[in-house]
Each structure stands twice: as structure tokens, then as C-alpha cells.
Design a protein around this motif. Structure first.
Motif, PDB file in Angstrom:
ATOM      1  N   GLU A  23       3.985  -4.880  -5.269  1.00  0.00           N
ATOM      2  CA  GLU A  23       4.075  -6.052  -5.096  1.00  0.00           C
ATOM      3  C   GLU A  23       5.331  -6.381  -4.138  1.00  0.00           C
ATOM      4  OE1 GLU A  23       6.034  -8.539  -8.175  1.00  0.00           O
ATOM      5  OE2 GLU A  23       5.943  -6.639  -9.344  1.00  0.00           O
ATOM      6  N   THR A  24       5.037  -6.148  -2.588  1.00  0.00           N
ATOM      7  CA  THR A  24       5.986  -6.416  -1.908  1.00  0.00           C
ATOM      8  C   THR A  24       5.240  -6.517  -0.362  1.00  0.00           C
ATOM      9  OG1 THR A  24       7.862  -5.539  -0.625  1.00  0.00           O
ATOM     10  CG2 THR A  24       6.298  -3.739  -1.468  1.00  0.00           C
ATOM     11  N   LYS A  25       6.095  -7.093   0.613  1.00  0.00           N
ATOM     12  CA  LYS A  25       5.599  -6.997   1.947  1.00  0.00           C
ATOM     13  C   LYS A  25       5.746  -5.703   2.708  1.00  0.00           C
ATOM     14  CE  LYS A  25       5.160 -11.991   2.789  1.00  0.00           C
ATOM     15  NZ  LYS A  25       5.345 -12.874   3.867  1.00  0.00           N
ATOM     16  N   THR A  26       6.596  -4.767   2.351  1.00  0.00           N
ATOM     17  CA  THR A  26       6.930  -3.571   3.001  1.00  0.00           C
ATOM     18  C   THR A  26       6.539  -2.486   2.040  1.00  0.00           C
ATOM     19  OG1 THR A  26       9.241  -3.729   2.108  1.00  0.00           O
ATOM     20  CG2 THR A  26       8.767  -4.873   4.182  1.00  0.00           C
ATOM     21  N   LEU A  35      -2.057   2.592  -2.597  1.00  0.00           N
ATOM     22  CA  LEU A  35      -1.328   1.550  -2.834  1.00  0.00           C
ATOM     23  C   LEU A  35      -1.787   0.066  -2.710  1.00  0.00           C
ATOM     24  CD1 LEU A  35       2.314   3.022  -1.613  1.00  0.00           C
ATOM     25  CD2 LEU A  35       1.515   3.000  -3.818  1.00  0.00           C
ATOM     26  N   LEU A  36      -2.019  -0.761  -3.637  1.00  0.00           N
ATOM     27  CA  LEU A  36      -2.615  -1.610  -3.369  1.00  0.00           C
ATOM     28  C   LEU A  36      -1.486  -2.935  -3.611  1.00  0.00           C
ATOM     29  CD1 LEU A  36      -5.587  -2.829  -2.784  1.00  0.00           C
ATOM     30  CD2 LEU A  36      -5.754  -2.805  -5.472  1.00  0.00           C
ATOM     31  N   TYR A  37      -1.538  -3.870  -2.561  1.00  0.00           N
ATOM     32  CA  TYR A  37      -0.538  -4.865  -2.813  1.00  0.00           C
ATOM     33  C   TYR A  37      -1.292  -6.127  -2.736  1.00  0.00           C
ATOM     34  CZ  TYR A  37       2.733  -1.368  -1.648  1.00  0.00           C
ATOM     35  OH  TYR A  37       3.712  -0.269  -1.574  1.00  0.00           O
ATOM     36  N   PRO A  38      -1.224  -7.175  -3.457  1.00  0.00           N
ATOM     37  CA  PRO A  38      -1.514  -8.646  -3.475  1.00  0.00           C
ATOM     38  C   PRO A  38      -0.780  -9.159  -2.233  1.00  0.00           C
ATOM     39  CG  PRO A  38      -0.140  -8.556  -5.061  1.00  0.00           C
ATOM     40  CD  PRO A  38      -0.091  -7.152  -4.789  1.00  0.00           C
ATOM     41  N   THR A  39      -1.619 -10.024  -1.589  1.00  0.00           N
ATOM     42  CA  THR A  39      -0.976 -10.895  -0.579  1.00  0.00           C
ATOM     43  C   THR A  39      -1.474 -12.230  -0.438  1.00  0.00           C
ATOM     44  OG1 THR A  39      -0.284 -10.992   1.679  1.00  0.00           O
ATOM     45  CG2 THR A  39      -2.387  -9.914   1.207  1.00  0.00           C
ATOM     46  N   VAL A  40      -1.308 -13.070   0.379  1.00  0.00           N
ATOM     47  CA  VAL A  40      -1.882 -14.342   0.659  1.00  0.00           C
ATOM     48  C   VAL A  40      -1.630 -14.763   2.243  1.00  0.00           C
ATOM     49  CG1 VAL A  40      -1.497 -15.540  -1.700  1.00  0.00           C
ATOM     50  CG2 VAL A  40       0.374 -15.731   0.030  1.00  0.00           C
ATOM     51  N   TYR A  97      -3.860   5.669   1.030  1.00  0.00           N
ATOM     52  CA  TYR A  97      -4.164   4.513   1.643  1.00  0.00           C
ATOM     53  C   TYR A  97      -3.251   3.628   1.016  1.00  0.00           C
ATOM     54  CZ  TYR A  97      -8.683   6.886   2.081  1.00  0.00           C
ATOM     55  OH  TYR A  97      -9.836   7.657   2.681  1.00  0.00           O
ATOM     56  N   ILE A  98      -3.011   2.471   2.100  1.00  0.00           N
ATOM     57  CA  ILE A  98      -2.093   1.402   1.828  1.00  0.00           C
ATOM     58  C   ILE A  98      -2.690   0.172   2.238  1.00  0.00           C
ATOM     59  CG2 ILE A  98       0.050   0.398   2.195  1.00  0.00           C
ATOM     60  CD1 ILE A  98       0.346   3.275   1.486  1.00  0.00           C
ATOM     61  N   ASN A  99      -3.493  -0.538   1.083  1.00  0.00           N
ATOM     62  CA  ASN A  99      -3.909  -1.534   1.420  1.00  0.00           C
ATOM     63  C   ASN A  99      -3.781  -2.984   0.665  1.00  0.00           C
ATOM     64  OD1 ASN A  99      -6.308   0.739   1.041  1.00  0.00           O
ATOM     65  ND2 ASN A  99      -6.735  -0.453   2.693  1.00  0.00           N
ATOM     66  N   THR A 100      -4.192  -4.127   1.095  1.00  0.00           N
ATOM     67  CA  THR A 100      -3.829  -5.253   0.429  1.00  0.00           C
ATOM     68  C   THR A 100      -4.982  -5.840   0.196  1.00  0.00           C
ATOM     69  OG1 THR A 100      -3.989  -6.312   2.746  1.00  0.00           O
ATOM     70  CG2 THR A 100      -1.612  -5.675   2.021  1.00  0.00           C
ATOM     71  N   VAL A 101      -4.890  -6.876  -0.742  1.00  0.00           N
ATOM     72  CA  VAL A 101      -5.999  -7.813  -1.101  1.00  0.00           C
ATOM     73  C   VAL A 101      -5.457  -9.271  -1.139  1.00  0.00           C
ATOM     74  CG1 VAL A 101      -7.521  -8.605  -2.844  1.00  0.00           C
ATOM     75  CG2 VAL A 101      -7.078  -6.329  -2.727  1.00  0.00           C
ATOM     76  N   ASN A 102      -6.036  -9.990  -0.110  1.00  0.00           N
ATOM     77  CA  ASN A 102      -5.497 -11.575  -0.006  1.00  0.00           C
ATOM     78  C   ASN A 102      -5.940 -12.355  -0.952  1.00  0.00           C
ATOM     79  OD1 ASN A 102      -5.053 -14.067   1.028  1.00  0.00           O
ATOM     80  ND2 ASN A 102      -5.308 -13.527   3.265  1.00  0.00           N
ATOM     81  N   LEU A 103      -5.422 -13.025  -1.977  1.00  0.00           N
ATOM     82  CA  LEU A 103      -5.487 -13.611  -3.181  1.00  0.00           C
ATOM     83  C   LEU A 103      -5.796 -14.810  -2.855  1.00  0.00           C
ATOM     84  CD1 LEU A 103      -3.192 -11.923  -5.719  1.00  0.00           C
ATOM     85  CD2 LEU A 103      -5.733 -11.466  -5.296  1.00  0.00           C
ATOM     86  N   GLY A 104      -5.691 -15.259  -1.427  1.00  0.00           N
ATOM     87  CA  GLY A 104      -5.889 -16.641  -0.878  1.00  0.00           C
ATOM     88  C   GLY A 104      -7.153 -16.762  -0.652  1.00  0.00           C
ATOM     89  N   LEU A 105      -8.155 -15.990  -0.396  1.00  0.00           N
ATOM     90  CA  LEU A 105      -9.448 -15.954   0.016  1.00  0.00           C
ATOM     91  C   LEU A 105     -10.376 -15.962  -1.173  1.00  0.00           C
ATOM     92  CD1 LEU A 105      -9.504 -12.683   1.730  1.00  0.00           C
ATOM     93  CD2 LEU A 105      -9.198 -15.014   2.929  1.00  0.00           C
ATOM     94  N   ILE A 114     -12.616 -11.672  -1.783  1.00  0.00           N
ATOM     95  CA  ILE A 114     -11.748 -10.602  -2.818  1.00  0.00           C
ATOM     96  C   ILE A 114     -12.625  -9.332  -3.272  1.00  0.00           C
ATOM     97  CG2 ILE A 114     -10.493 -10.454  -4.966  1.00  0.00           C
ATOM     98  CD1 ILE A 114      -9.193 -13.374  -4.113  1.00  0.00           C
ATOM     99  N   LYS A 115     -13.747  -9.852  -3.857  1.00  0.00           N
ATOM    100  CA  LYS A 115     -14.538  -8.975  -4.285  1.00  0.00           C
ATOM    101  C   LYS A 115     -14.878  -7.736  -3.139  1.00  0.00           C
ATOM    102  CE  LYS A 115     -19.144  -8.343  -6.512  1.00  0.00           C
ATOM    103  NZ  LYS A 115     -20.493  -8.842  -7.038  1.00  0.00           N
ATOM    104  N   SER A 116     -15.609  -8.295  -2.097  1.00  0.00           N
ATOM    105  CA  SER A 116     -15.835  -7.444  -0.862  1.00  0.00           C
ATOM    106  C   SER A 116     -14.478  -6.477  -0.608  1.00  0.00           C
ATOM    107  CB  SER A 116     -16.247  -8.246   0.119  1.00  0.00           C
ATOM    108  OG  SER A 116     -16.658  -7.497   1.366  1.00  0.00           O
ATOM    109  N   ARG A 117     -13.509  -7.166  -0.464  1.00  0.00           N
ATOM    110  CA  ARG A 117     -12.296  -6.231  -0.126  1.00  0.00           C
ATOM    111  C   ARG A 117     -12.084  -5.083  -1.153  1.00  0.00           C
ATOM    112  NH1 ARG A 117      -9.103  -4.387   3.780  1.00  0.00           N
ATOM    113  NH2 ARG A 117      -6.813  -4.521   3.271  1.00  0.00           N
ATOM    114  N   LEU A 118     -12.002  -5.610  -2.331  1.00  0.00           N
ATOM    115  CA  LEU A 118     -11.837  -4.525  -3.634  1.00  0.00           C
ATOM    116  C   LEU A 118     -12.835  -3.301  -3.475  1.00  0.00           C
ATOM    117  CD1 LEU A 118     -10.646  -6.733  -6.414  1.00  0.00           C
ATOM    118  CD2 LEU A 118      -9.200  -4.892  -5.138  1.00  0.00           C
ATOM    119  N   LEU A 119     -14.095  -3.680  -3.161  1.00  0.00           N
ATOM    120  CA  LEU A 119     -15.369  -2.486  -3.240  1.00  0.00           C
ATOM    121  C   LEU A 119     -15.171  -1.788  -1.796  1.00  0.00           C
ATOM    122  CD1 LEU A 119     -17.940  -4.737  -4.772  1.00  0.00           C
ATOM    123  CD2 LEU A 119     -16.924  -3.018  -5.666  1.00  0.00           C
ATOM    124  N   GLN A 120     -14.272  -2.210  -0.759  1.00  0.00           N
ATOM    125  CA  GLN A 120     -14.183  -1.284   0.302  1.00  0.00           C
ATOM    126  C   GLN A 120     -13.652  -0.100   0.110  1.00  0.00           C
ATOM    127  OE1 GLN A 120     -12.095  -3.814   2.941  1.00  0.00           O
ATOM    128  NE2 GLN A 120     -13.793  -4.417   4.313  1.00  0.00           N
TER     129      GLN A 120
END
Length: 131
Positions: A62-65, A91-96, A112-120, A125-131
Motif C-alpha cells: 500500500e504505497t506509491k513507491t 507485489l500488488l498495490y492498490p491505486t486510484v 512483478y510490481i503491479n497495481t490495480v486501479n480501484l477507481g475503475l 478491475i477483474k480484467s486487471r487481476l486476471l492479467q
């Protein structure tokens, strides 16, 4: 909030990835000899996705960096896994407001360092998590 996000992602994968085992697990340290103390920290993964000959260990952040301790932690999980196949870490980070898609090759493993944009929308979100 971080625990809620972690449980959402864990349960999402349990529901959506029917061909995988999805769980949280305690990884034992690969020690050359057993110590006479209990000082080593417990390595409990947030999420593990295990399929035929492949495992992805996911740690929720849970961070931007990118924080070095998070990177060291996922690397330790990957290197101490006793899985007999390809082991990757994420590492999977939530973001907006931003997206990250980074991949590093470390000592033969993909990290891998990835984010999931919870504003979508949920479909995005589902598509992103399944990537």
C-alpha cells in the motif's frame, strides 16, 4: 483497509481461478542447520496461486513507491519456496490514480510490481487481476 483489500484479492482468485490452488501459506526458512532460538520472522504469504508446474506468490502493498523491505520480503518468499516448478513473485498495490507494470529478473525468478486501479469499474478491475 489493507487487510480488506488483501482478503478481496484472495477471495477473488479463489472464485475466478478454478484451475489453481489459491491460499495463504507459511514458508519455512531453508536453513543449513536448525537454530536454538525462535528469532527468525515467520514468512506468511498473502496469496499463493499454484497451478501445474507454476506458482505465483503475491504480497499486497500500500504505497506509491517501491519500498525495499517489500521487495526483500517477496524475494525471500520466492527463494525459500520449496515448490518444484517455476516460482514468481508479485507485489500488488492498490491505486486510484496511476498504473505500474514492472518486471525484474532476480536470481532466475520473475518478480512483478503491479497495481490495480480501484477507481475503475469492476469489469476493468477483474480484467486487471486476471492479467
Amino acid at each position: 483497509m489493507a487487510k480488506l483489500y488483501e482478503k478481496f484479492v484472495l477471495n477473488f482468485y479463489k472464485r475466478e481461478l478454478t484451475g489453481y490452488k489459491v491460499y495463504s501459506f507459511i514458508i519455512d526458512w531453508q536453513l543449513d542447520e536448525l537454530p536454538g532460538d525462535n528469532l527468525l520472522p515467520i514468512m506468511r504469504t498473502d496469496i499463493e496461486l499454484e497451478g501445474f508446474n507454476r506458482k505465483v506468490i503475491i504480497d499486497i502493498g500500500e504505497t506509491k513507491t517501491l519500498i525495499s523491505t517489500n521487495l526483500y520480503q517477496i524475494f525471500a518468499y520466492v527463494k525459500n519456496s520449496k515448490f518444484n516448478g517455476k516460482v514468481s513473485g508479485m507485489l500488488l498495490y492498490p491505486t486510484v490514480d496511476y498504473e505500474l507494470d514492472q518486471k525484474y529478473k532476480m536470481a532466475g525468478n520473475d518478480i512483478y510490481i503491479n497495481t490495480v486501479n480501484l477507481g475503475l469499474s469492476f469489469d476493468e478491475i477483474k480484467s486487471r487481476l486476471l492479467q
